[in-house]
Design a protein around this motif. Structure first.
Motif, PDB file in Angstrom:
ATOM      1  N   ARG A  52      -7.443   3.973  -0.973  1.00 18.79           N
ATOM      2  CA  ARG A  52      -6.122   4.558  -0.709  1.00 18.79           C
ATOM      3  C   ARG A  52      -5.065   3.458  -0.622  1.00 18.79           C
ATOM      4  O   ARG A  52      -3.987   3.573  -1.205  1.00 18.79           O
ATOM      5  N   GLN A  53      -5.390   2.368   0.093  1.00 19.29           N
ATOM      6  CA  GLN A  53      -4.436   1.274   0.250  1.00 19.29           C
ATOM      7  C   GLN A  53      -4.181   0.559  -1.074  1.00 19.29           C
ATOM      8  O   GLN A  53      -3.052   0.176  -1.373  1.00 19.29           O
ATOM      9  N   SER A  54      -5.212   0.404  -1.897  1.00 19.77           N
ATOM     10  CA  SER A  54      -5.033  -0.219  -3.223  1.00 19.77           C
ATOM     11  C   SER A  54      -4.098   0.623  -4.083  1.00 19.77           C
ATOM     12  O   SER A  54      -3.246   0.083  -4.803  1.00 19.77           O
ATOM     13  N   LEU A  55      -4.254   1.942  -4.016  1.00 20.90           N
ATOM     14  CA  LEU A  55      -3.363   2.835  -4.759  1.00 20.90           C
ATOM     15  C   LEU A  55      -1.927   2.668  -4.279  1.00 20.90           C
ATOM     16  O   LEU A  55      -1.003   2.523  -5.085  1.00 20.90           O
ATOM     17  N   ILE A  56      -1.750   2.658  -2.987  1.00 25.08           N
ATOM     18  CA  ILE A  56      -0.407   2.511  -2.404  1.00 25.08           C
ATOM     19  C   ILE A  56       0.215   1.186  -2.846  1.00 25.08           C
ATOM     20  O   ILE A  56       1.379   1.140  -3.264  1.00 25.08           O
ATOM     21  N   ASP A  57      -0.565   0.099  -2.804  1.00 27.72           N
ATOM     22  CA  ASP A  57      -0.047  -1.216  -3.190  1.00 27.72           C
ATOM     23  C   ASP A  57       0.350  -1.248  -4.665  1.00 27.72           C
ATOM     24  O   ASP A  57       1.420  -1.750  -5.017  1.00 27.72           O
ATOM     25  N   LEU A 101     -10.364   2.359  -8.731  1.00 24.15           N
ATOM     26  CA  LEU A 101     -10.337   3.045  -7.437  1.00 24.15           C
ATOM     27  C   LEU A 101     -11.574   3.920  -7.246  1.00 24.15           C
ATOM     28  O   LEU A 101     -12.063   4.068  -6.125  1.00 24.15           O
ATOM     29  N   LYS A 102     -12.070   4.491  -8.327  1.00 23.15           N
ATOM     30  CA  LYS A 102     -13.277   5.315  -8.266  1.00 23.15           C
ATOM     31  C   LYS A 102     -14.440   4.470  -7.749  1.00 23.15           C
ATOM     32  O   LYS A 102     -15.219   4.911  -6.906  1.00 23.15           O
ATOM     33  N   SER A 107     -15.167   1.997   0.347  1.00 23.20           N
ATOM     34  CA  SER A 107     -14.141   2.170   1.376  1.00 23.20           C
ATOM     35  C   SER A 107     -13.053   3.103   0.864  1.00 23.20           C
ATOM     36  O   SER A 107     -12.245   2.718   0.012  1.00 23.20           O
ATOM     37  N   PHE A 108     -13.043   4.314   1.398  1.00 23.21           N
ATOM     38  CA  PHE A 108     -12.025   5.276   0.981  1.00 23.21           C
ATOM     39  C   PHE A 108     -10.639   4.793   1.408  1.00 23.21           C
ATOM     40  O   PHE A 108      -9.673   4.903   0.657  1.00 23.21           O
TER      41      PHE A 108
END
Length: 170
Positions: A30-35, A18-19, A25-26
């Motif tokens: 964020r969406q990758s974290l949520i998924d 994510l870093k 793309s912030f």
């Protein structure tokens, strides 16, 4: 029930994948974290509340969105950090549930620990999520191998050999 509070931006800045992604793309990070956390929460059977700071966003009001029964996303109000929101909610929940807080902020970890929650560093949680994703993949592979429907599974060997001879004779 197990409830996990996640300091969203702290995790995005700690997890290697994510870093790297946030530099491009912030919103994507964020969406990758949520998924990832959605898959984790369903598999592990827990409730996850991801908290994102909005303390630098002028006139922002607190927004909470329930994605489903397992995951909620909170954007704090103007002037409030994710840490202060999480502290308040952990205090309100009390000791009625098994509560975990994911952050690498040392001061936050100490405060949360005093309120009865279990602290987990962002990198520890990253490894736990990776382990769960691996278990999900293995289980999916195992189930897909079990569900293959071969002809040999449905007919006896003699019939199969006759059909195979007919197929090869063409």
């Amino acid at each position: 029930m197990k409830i996990i509070f996640v300091d969203g931006y702290n995790v995005i800045n700690s997890w290697p994948n994510l870093k790297f992604q946030k530099d491009y793309s912030f919103d994507g990070a964020r969406q990758s974290l949520i998924d990832s956390l959605h898959n984790y929460s369903v598999y592990e059977g827990c409730k996850i509340i991801i908290v994102f700071d909005a303390h630098k966003v002028n006139r922002s009001i607190e927004k909470k969105e329930d994605i489903n029964k397992n995951i909620s996303i909170v954007f704090t109000k103007d002037g409030e950090t994710a840490d202060s929101y999480i502290e308040r909610e952990v205090h309100n929940i009390g000791r009625r549930f098994e509560v975990y807080v994911v952050t690498s902020d040392w001061l936050e970890q100490q405060t949360i620990f005093q309120r009865g929650a279990v602290r987990v560093s962002s990198l520890e949680f990253y490894n736990e999520v990776l382990d769960t994703e691996s278990r999900i993949k293995n289980k999916t592979l195992k189930n897909s191998n079990l569900s293959k429907n071969n002809l040999l599974d449905n007919v006896d060997e003699e019939v199969f050999n006759k059909l195979e001879a007919m197929r090869r004779s063409k």
